[in-house]
Design a protein around this motif. Sequence first.
Motif, PDB file in Angstrom:
ATOM      1  N   GLY A 303     -31.185  81.085  30.609  1.00 31.05           N
ATOM      2  CA  GLY A 303     -32.254  80.990  29.610  1.00 31.05           C
ATOM      3  C   GLY A 303     -31.835  80.077  28.466  1.00 31.05           C
ATOM      4  N   THR A 304     -32.390  80.350  27.289  1.00 29.71           N
ATOM      5  CA  THR A 304     -32.100  79.519  26.112  1.00 29.71           C
ATOM      6  C   THR A 304     -30.593  79.344  25.927  1.00 29.71           C
ATOM      7  OG1 THR A 304     -33.993  80.595  25.107  1.00 29.71           O
ATOM      8  CG2 THR A 304     -32.587  79.324  23.634  1.00 29.71           C
ATOM      9  N   MET A 305     -29.876  80.467  25.900  1.00 28.86           N
ATOM     10  CA  MET A 305     -28.455  80.389  25.578  1.00 28.86           C
ATOM     11  C   MET A 305     -27.607  79.946  26.769  1.00 28.86           C
ATOM     12  SD  MET A 305     -28.426  80.895  22.474  1.00 28.86           S
ATOM     13  CE  MET A 305     -26.690  80.955  22.087  1.00 28.86           C
ATOM     14  N   GLU A 324     -28.474  82.723  38.164  1.00 30.80           N
ATOM     15  CA  GLU A 324     -29.739  83.308  37.692  1.00 30.80           C
ATOM     16  C   GLU A 324     -30.258  84.290  38.726  1.00 30.80           C
ATOM     17  OE1 GLU A 324     -32.111  84.046  35.774  1.00 30.80           O
ATOM     18  OE2 GLU A 324     -31.700  82.971  33.919  1.00 30.80           O
ATOM     19  N   LEU A 325     -31.276  85.033  38.316  1.00 34.85           N
ATOM     20  CA  LEU A 325     -31.827  86.055  39.210  1.00 34.85           C
ATOM     21  C   LEU A 325     -32.573  85.440  40.388  1.00 34.85           C
ATOM     22  CD1 LEU A 325     -33.195  88.544  36.529  1.00 34.85           C
ATOM     23  CD2 LEU A 325     -31.260  88.917  38.074  1.00 34.85           C
ATOM     24  N   TYR A 368     -23.904  86.547  43.056  1.00 34.16           N
ATOM     25  CA  TYR A 368     -22.770  86.892  42.194  1.00 34.16           C
ATOM     26  C   TYR A 368     -21.414  86.583  42.847  1.00 34.16           C
ATOM     27  CZ  TYR A 368     -24.983  89.173  38.176  1.00 34.16           C
ATOM     28  OH  TYR A 368     -25.665  89.414  37.013  1.00 34.16           O
ATOM     29  N   ALA A 380     -24.985  85.765  29.548  1.00 36.06           N
ATOM     30  CA  ALA A 380     -26.036  85.469  28.555  1.00 36.06           C
ATOM     31  C   ALA A 380     -27.382  85.935  29.108  1.00 36.06           C
ATOM     32  CB  ALA A 380     -26.059  83.977  28.234  1.00 36.06           C
ATOM     33  N   VAL A 381     -27.424  87.220  29.499  1.00 43.13           N
ATOM     34  CA  VAL A 381     -28.685  87.770  30.023  1.00 43.13           C
ATOM     35  C   VAL A 381     -29.447  88.432  28.872  1.00 43.13           C
ATOM     36  CG1 VAL A 381     -27.564  88.112  32.261  1.00 43.13           C
ATOM     37  CG2 VAL A 381     -27.775  90.054  30.705  1.00 43.13           C
ATOM     38  N   GLU A 383     -30.975  90.710  25.964  1.00 44.06           N
ATOM     39  CA  GLU A 383     -30.244  91.509  24.970  1.00 44.06           C
ATOM     40  C   GLU A 383     -30.560  92.995  25.169  1.00 44.06           C
ATOM     41  OE1 GLU A 383     -27.935  90.530  23.119  1.00 44.06           O
ATOM     42  OE2 GLU A 383     -27.771  91.909  21.456  1.00 44.06           O
ATOM     43  N   LYS A 388     -26.675  94.659  30.400  1.00 43.61           N
ATOM     44  CA  LYS A 388     -25.370  94.004  30.225  1.00 43.61           C
ATOM     45  C   LYS A 388     -24.264  94.841  30.879  1.00 43.61           C
ATOM     46  CE  LYS A 388     -26.518  91.351  26.060  1.00 43.61           C
ATOM     47  NZ  LYS A 388     -26.554  89.979  26.516  1.00 43.61           N
ATOM     48  N   ASN A 408     -22.251  87.048  25.468  1.00 43.24           N
ATOM     49  CA  ASN A 408     -22.827  86.286  24.358  1.00 43.24           C
ATOM     50  C   ASN A 408     -23.758  87.171  23.520  1.00 43.24           C
ATOM     51  OD1 ASN A 408     -23.574  83.880  22.886  1.00 43.24           O
ATOM     52  ND2 ASN A 408     -25.500  83.888  24.002  1.00 43.24           N
ATOM     53  N   SER A 410     -25.737  89.281  20.832  1.00 38.10           N
ATOM     54  CA  SER A 410     -25.872  89.085  19.390  1.00 38.10           C
ATOM     55  C   SER A 410     -25.541  90.364  18.630  1.00 38.10           C
ATOM     56  CB  SER A 410     -27.304  88.705  19.029  1.00 38.10           C
ATOM     57  OG  SER A 410     -27.759  87.649  19.811  1.00 38.10           O
ATOM     58  N   HIS A 431     -19.887  84.743  20.934  1.00 37.37           N
ATOM     59  CA  HIS A 431     -21.242  84.653  20.388  1.00 37.37           C
ATOM     60  C   HIS A 431     -21.541  83.218  19.950  1.00 37.37           C
ATOM     61  CE1 HIS A 431     -24.361  85.948  17.185  1.00 37.37           C
ATOM     62  NE2 HIS A 431     -24.940  85.694  18.335  1.00 37.37           N
ATOM     63  N   PHE A 432     -22.299  82.528  20.792  1.00 38.29           N
ATOM     64  CA  PHE A 432     -22.714  81.155  20.482  1.00 38.29           C
ATOM     65  C   PHE A 432     -23.988  81.202  19.647  1.00 38.29           C
ATOM     66  CE2 PHE A 432     -20.068  78.514  23.306  1.00 38.29           C
ATOM     67  CZ  PHE A 432     -19.518  79.480  24.128  1.00 38.29           C
ATOM     68  N   SER A 434     -27.736  79.172  18.610  1.00 39.51           N
ATOM     69  CA  SER A 434     -28.736  78.340  19.277  1.00 39.51           C
ATOM     70  C   SER A 434     -29.102  77.104  18.448  1.00 39.51           C
ATOM     71  CB  SER A 434     -29.989  79.193  19.510  1.00 39.51           C
ATOM     72  OG  SER A 434     -30.945  78.452  20.193  1.00 39.51           O
TER      73      SER A 434
END
Length: 698
Positions: A303-305, A324-325, A368, A380-381, A383, A388, A408, A410, A431-432, A434
Amino acid sequence: MIPVRVINYKCIGKIGVIAIDHPPLNVLAHVVRKQLLDTINAAQHDNSAALVLYCTGKTFIAGADINEFDSEPVEPTLRTLFAGIIHSKKIIVAAMHGTALGGGLELALCCHYRCAQPASKMGFPEVKLGLLPGAGGTQRLPRLVGVQMALDMMLKGHTITAAQAMQHNLIDRIVKEDLPQAALAYTQELLDHCQPLRLVHNIEMHSPSTSFFTTYRKKIARQTQGYFSPSKIIDCVEDACTLSFAEGIKNERKRFMQCVVSPQSGALRHLFFAQRHARKISHLLSPPPTPRSITSVGIIGGGTMGSGISTCFLSAGFPVTLLELEQDILARGVRTIQTNYERGIAKGKVTEAHKKECMQRLITTTDYAHLAECDLIIEAVFENLDIKKKVFTRLDALCKPDAILASNTSYQNIDQIAAATRRPQDVLGMHFFSPAHIMQLLEVVQGKETAPDILATIMTIAKKIKKIPVVAQVCFGFIGNRMFEPYLAQMHLCLLEGALPEQIDQAMEKWGMAMGPCAVGDLAGLDIGYKMREGLSAEQKNEARIFSLSDHLVSMGRLGRKSQAGFYLYDAQNKRRSDPEVTRLIESESEKYGMKRRSINDDEIQRRLVYALINEGAYILGENIAQRSSDIDLVYVYGYGFPPYRGGPMYYADQIGIKKIYAGMKELSEQDPLWRPAPLLKELAESNRSFANYRRSD
Ligand code: NAI
């Protein structure tokens, strides 16, 4: 005590070779200046016909010694040393490799000729420290490379390559063989052709039209807004066009001194040293753990991250396996990575060849099992703690021993995530921010059981992926997001008490924040906070009721930019404009809370929001969540758009004075019990100390 020899000199044939040997960066510290000047003076009387000046180790002189800026200059100063070079009766050739920066490049400009190795880079980064090249650089550079190029180099502070330097006459020759041999051959050539003692200050200036500087100032006004030194640099270059060299130098000196003593330069230098300190993990110093080897990276979630983090690692040369899924979501992630590179190409920051090379290192999968051999896996799935935990249990079952498992997240608790595995020592937070391939900050979250060598490994990896790592301990929101909560709470309160989004954003942007808090909410998506609050306990939810306004906007489908409406309305270009519907909503919320709306001035908004950051920062420091106050400053400057020229919230507080801040905070708490001044603030105020000299007790 006999001073260490940092300059070696020997004659090879007719050429005197001066080698600077002052590792790691050959900076122009006092000992270097003194021995170099003595060597140049002595060489005037020996049999050499010309001199070559080069450096041993990994780089040519990488600048002046920043530590000396805070003390009285000691002779020989840079200017005295440069005078010695200029007055040499023999040709001096500067031979550069690595990065010739600041004072180092100024020194090269004083030499009669310059050559450089193909991979070398050159630049004047002074502006990043709130300074200007103050030893003649502003007068010499435009004479060599022209006004436009000189301004661009000194105002951006970026380096240029040897090829660009050659193209713009900054150097005279690119030398392909080793130094100093290649420089010796070039110098011999100069002697054979009886080349003169050529000095940059004698080059005639080609001045641009009279309107040039007015136009240039306008052009860069936005990007340099709030900064002191850029306008001084332009003034200096304008002088180079209109005054004699000697007069230009005199003015440059005056302006340099104004910059050195400016609070801005103090703040920017603080950030420079803060970055160095952040890499030191004080509680792990002895014995220093050996980092694990990382040669392949797995990313879960595109995704975004996930796509931004993948871009980051690909660009740094790592092979990345992106999971990804489903295939179509995976394809979307790959497209985002491609777009990241294409945007870089459009801005001239990335080449097509680089993109191709990076994309070739990308492996995609929905299985996987393909992560089994990765050295580092970053999750990074969504939140959500349960999702997780499931991901980590699965990773534990299939990843090779010694693999590092990072999240990752938050807000989620790293210890609980680690507990879902049988190897909590191998788990930590990365923790990156955006967009992850652009934002420089990386919060490295150490769990209760995280092994020291894991932490050391990630600090090393951070450097490779060009991030500024800051270590945080586990707590809700770590350093950055935890501080952001009270900041946003004050924003919401100001709205309820009488302000409107545009006033708050304008006030904070005027103060220097890259973006006001309402606009940040719209950019990140108001649903992120909404979802985060959904997961809170009843007691936490009660504390967070002040955010009901944002939650209301979400329930109206106003998620921010992504739905073209949030606190503002957005057009196709994402230009914001205020919306009477939001004003009505805010007014009705005020009524709901029984608040009588009043006029709130910008000063109050700025004070309340910034004090909220400082207060939470003090809690974080007091609880040892952050190692040092300068780490907190880095988080805010490089992750949340805090103005670098204010040095970060904790540095800013130190400049104002903790006593004053604490008094102001107490006053606020008397009006509103939401303010709970941190115990550390009280302690520092009463003992007359600052955040900077507070040390953790352990
Ligand atoms: P997103 O919703 O854009 O992407 C999450 C991706 O994970 C989706 O593409 C989804 O298909 C995939 N996914 C979900 N479950 C999965 C599983 N079991 N296996 C593999 N893939 C799975 O979310 P975003 O914004 O990228 O956030 C990801 C994480 O990063 C969250 O923990 C978030 O808190 C954190 N984060 C987000 C920031 C942001 O600004 N968006 C900033 C910093 C951290």
